[in-house]
Design an enzyme around this catalytic site. Structure first.
Site, PDB file in Angstrom:
ATOM      1  NE  ARG A   8     -24.545   1.695  -1.139  1.00  0.00           N
ATOM      2  CZ  ARG A   8     -23.828   0.845  -0.436  1.00  0.00           C
ATOM      3  NH1 ARG A   8     -22.623   1.195  -0.017  1.00  0.00           N
ATOM      4  NH2 ARG A   8     -24.283  -0.352  -0.144  1.00  0.00           N
ATOM      5  CG  HIS A  51     -33.763   2.686  -3.409  1.00  0.00           C
ATOM      6  ND1 HIS A  51     -34.972   3.061  -2.898  1.00  0.00           N
ATOM      7  CD2 HIS A  51     -32.832   3.158  -2.534  1.00  0.00           C
ATOM      8  CE1 HIS A  51     -34.802   3.712  -1.756  1.00  0.00           C
ATOM      9  NE2 HIS A  51     -33.494   3.792  -1.527  1.00  0.00           N
ATOM     10  CD  GLU A  60     -38.227   2.920  -4.920  1.00  0.00           C
ATOM     11  OE1 GLU A  60     -39.044   3.864  -4.985  1.00  0.00           O
ATOM     12  OE2 GLU A  60     -37.072   3.054  -4.460  1.00  0.00           O
ATOM     13  CD1 TRP A 118     -27.973   7.810  -7.779  1.00  0.00           C
ATOM     14  CD2 TRP A 118     -28.937   9.754  -7.275  1.00  0.00           C
ATOM     15  NE1 TRP A 118     -27.471   8.224  -6.578  1.00  0.00           N
ATOM     16  CE2 TRP A 118     -28.044   9.414  -6.241  1.00  0.00           C
ATOM     17  CE3 TRP A 118     -29.656  10.942  -7.180  1.00  0.00           C
ATOM     18  CZ2 TRP A 118     -27.859  10.217  -5.119  1.00  0.00           C
ATOM     19  CZ3 TRP A 118     -29.474  11.746  -6.056  1.00  0.00           C
ATOM     20  CH2 TRP A 118     -28.585  11.382  -5.046  1.00  0.00           C
ATOM     21  CB  SER A 169     -32.756   6.655  -0.075  1.00  0.00           C
ATOM     22  OG  SER A 169     -32.518   5.395   0.489  1.00  0.00           O
ATOM     23  NE  ARG A 219     -45.463   2.139  -4.493  1.00  0.00           N
ATOM     24  CZ  ARG A 219     -46.013   1.760  -5.640  1.00  0.00           C
ATOM     25  NH1 ARG A 219     -47.049   0.942  -5.648  1.00  0.00           N
ATOM     26  NH2 ARG A 219     -45.547   2.211  -6.780  1.00  0.00           N
TER      27      ARG A 219
END
Length: 628
Positions: free
Chosen positions: A114, A333, A302, A335, A192, A306
């Site tokens: 994004r 996931h 996330e 910041w 990401s 993994r």
């Protein structure tokens, strides 16, 4: 740092998150379902072609430089491969000022899916700017590239011609090396989407990066279900089609950008891989179910990170390629986790780039020490004191302090510090600061005074210096409280005649050595621009705006004539000459013709004409006629 919901590498607005809740849950399920709890199902081996060799492009050029602070600068770079300006922001190394001959290693920070065209998520969402302030590296922050995976695409999509790998590896490095004191020792960290790209860019461009870090990256692209998962994510983050990126999933370009399949080419690169596990952690909004967050997309993404990270790490282990692999016991996931992870990887990154992990010790004393003590917001010192033209300076985490025997010691920081740095600092036109930062009476802005001018800042207008004759006239008119408001541009020379011009919120200030300094504003300025500014028939202004006159009108005098404006008629120019003299003879706008309603124009059959509210004036064959 702002707080909120992070979605596949970029925080979305709360409203957007609410609208996408159902979609997010579907995507999360779609991402996880092909793999189950046991791990990733491996696709059949793919024959891996060599990375595509891109022909050397034409040189990229810097079209604009915007100093956002004394250590943060935005470059606008015209990219030949993408055919559009690309913004790249730099966080300059700790010793940039104290050691002006030094060149520095660089850390390239890649954003998530994004990514916006305004600012990197690393500076918008984390404390990376202040964290790197004491690190002796130049930080490179590409801005934009939503859903791009920082790769060269086979087709355009959503109006974007993505050729990010060419830009990053061919077009950008010469600019950094030639103009921004950056050497060829580089590391890359991505989150990401950026984590995926960090690994395949390092592999596809052997020797380009000495360090590659993936934080919650998707480290396989061709295994069962991954092309479909990537398509889901790209469609959700901007409506992009993965076929425009690397073609159909059967296209070999997917394999050529798969970190798992490229793992052998990462030998010799210092590697760092981390991910959470999708279980709600300390930064995640709870759902009421233990270990489950209401951030469903963050949870699913996330988990996917993994699984792919584990598969990638297993491949590295089989190949005997060392890597620091960190699996966190919780985390989605978001910041907050990436900000934490950045600080964990720094010692390894610093070692690979050959820079110290911790800043050298420094202290403050004397006048600069007194100024820093009075401005505790400056934070800790980053350097010792050092010489600058005519005085001394010292760098702090959030600004600088300058000392001159005449001006004393004063702090300069933020956007004002950036404008000051960009204009040459103490060696530039402004000289040394004579005050600290102050607030303006209207509460909108901030400013610093300098020996030869001032710098004003508002969030809406940015930071701009005002000096010399333009400052004198602006001050006479009331500074920012006068008719022009705050400066919106720095002063620049007029292009074809001796003089200068500066833009303000409500107009512009012109200076001519012969005519002095005068303001032109509003619709009069618009008409002046239509007629070619100072290069047109009117030349430089001779007065600032005069008025009000009849019916609330106003006018400016210029070398070659006047521009009049009224609420009923708008703005029109009248040149010096016979028509102007005739209008004057009947009382200007207060006479029988009233205000001007057209510019002068040529008549059919010869001659010139100008229209007024209640008549016309013509000149033909040397004869002037005033008609009702």
């Amino acid at each position: 740092m702002r707080t909120g919901l992070a979605r596949f590498g970029r925080r979305g607005a709360a409203g957007a998150a609410a609208r996408r809740t159902a979609t997010a849950a579907v995507i999360a399920a779609a991402l996880i379902s092909p793999f189950g709890a046991a791990g990733i199902a491996q696709a059949a081996p793919v024959a891996l072609a060599a990375p595509t060799q891109t022909q050397a492009p034409s040189a990229a050029t810097v079209t604009a430089v915007d100093w956002l602070s004394d250590r943060r600068v935005a470059l606008w770079i015209e990219s030949p491969s993408m055919g559009t300006p690309i913004q790249v922001q730099l966080l300059l190394a700790r010793d940039w000022n104290i050691n002006p001959a030094a060149v520095f290693p660089s850390v390239w920070m890649l954003d998530g899916l994004r990514a916006t065209d305004q600012e990197s998520g690393w500076t918008a969402e984390t404390d990376a700017e202040s964290y790197f302030a004491d690190k002796n590296v130049n930080v490179v922050l590409p801005v934009g590239g939503q859903s791009s995976f920082y790769s060269d695409w086979v087709d355009q999509d959503n109006g974007k011609n993505y050729q990010w790998e060419t830009f990053l590896t061919k077009e950008l490095p010469p600019i950094l090396e030639n103009d921004w004191r950056t050497n060829q020792t580089r590391g890359v960290v991505g989150l990401s989407m950026g984590g995926t790209a960090a690994m395949f860019l390092a592999a596809r461009n052997e020797g380009f990066f000495k360090f590659a870090g993936s934080l919650s990256g998707m480290l396989t692209t061709t295994t069962l279900g991954m092309p479909q998962a990537i398509q889901y994510a790209m469609a959700d983050a901007g409506g992009y089609n993965s076929k425009a990126m690397w073609g159909a999933p059967t296209n070999d370009l997917w394999a050529q950008h798969d970190p798992y399949l490229l793992a052998e080419k990462l030998r010799g690169v210092s590697l760092y891989v981390s991910s959470g596990n999708g279980v709600a952690g300390p930064y995640d909004p709870p759902s009421g179910i233990p270990g489950v967050s209401s951030n469903y997309a963050g949870m699913g993404l996330e988990i996917l990170s993994r699984l792919t990270s584990q598969t990638f790490a297993t491949k590295l282990n089989k190949l005997g390629i060392p890597a620091q692999v960190v699996y966190r016991p919780s985390g989605l996931h978001t910041w907050e986790y990436w900000q934490f992870e950045l600080k964990q990887l720094w010692p390894q990154l610093a070692s690979s780039l050959g820079v110290e992990v911790d800043k050298p010790s420094c202290s403050v004393s004397g006048a600069i020490g007194n100024a820093s003590g009075a401005n505790s917001w400056l934070g800790d010192c980053l350097t010792a004191e050092y010489n600058v033209a005519g005085g001394r300076a010292q760098d702090f985490r959030f600004g600088r302090v300058f000392f001159n025997a005449d001006a004393g010691a004063q702090a300069v920081a933020g956007a004002i510090g950036g404008n000051y740095q960009g204009s040459g600092g103490p060696a530039g036109a402004l000289g040394f600061p004579t005050t600290g930062e102050f607030g303006t009476p209207d509460g909108r802005g901030r400013g610093n005074a300098f020996q030869n001018g001032m710098i004003y800042f508002t969030p809406q207008t940015g930071a701009h210096a005002v000096r010399g004759a333009i400052l004198d006239e602006w001050a006479r008119q009331g500074y920012e409280g006068g008719p022009l408001g705050y400066p919106v541009l720095d002063e620049v020379p007029t292009p074809s005649k001796p003089g200068a011009v500066q833009g303000f919120e409500i107009g512009a200030m012109y200076h001519s050595p012969d005519l002095g300094t005068h303001a032109v504003q509003g619709m009069i300025l618009g008409k002046y621009g239509q007629l070619g500014w100072e290069n047109g028939s009117l030349g430089f202004p001779k007065t600032s705006e005069i008025g009000p006159i009849k019916d609330g009108g106003r006018f400016n005098e210029f070398e070659g004539g006047n521009i009049y404006w009224s609420p009923l008629t708008g703005a029109w120019a009248i040149r010096n000459g016979e028509i102007f003299d005739a209008w004057k003879s009947v009382g200007y706008e207060g006479g029988r013709l009233g205000y001007i309603t057209s510019d002068q124009f040529d008549m059919d059959g010869g001659g010139i004409q100008q229209n007024f509210q209640f008549g016309i004036i013509t000149v033909k064959d040397g004869k002037v006629t005033i008609a009702p």
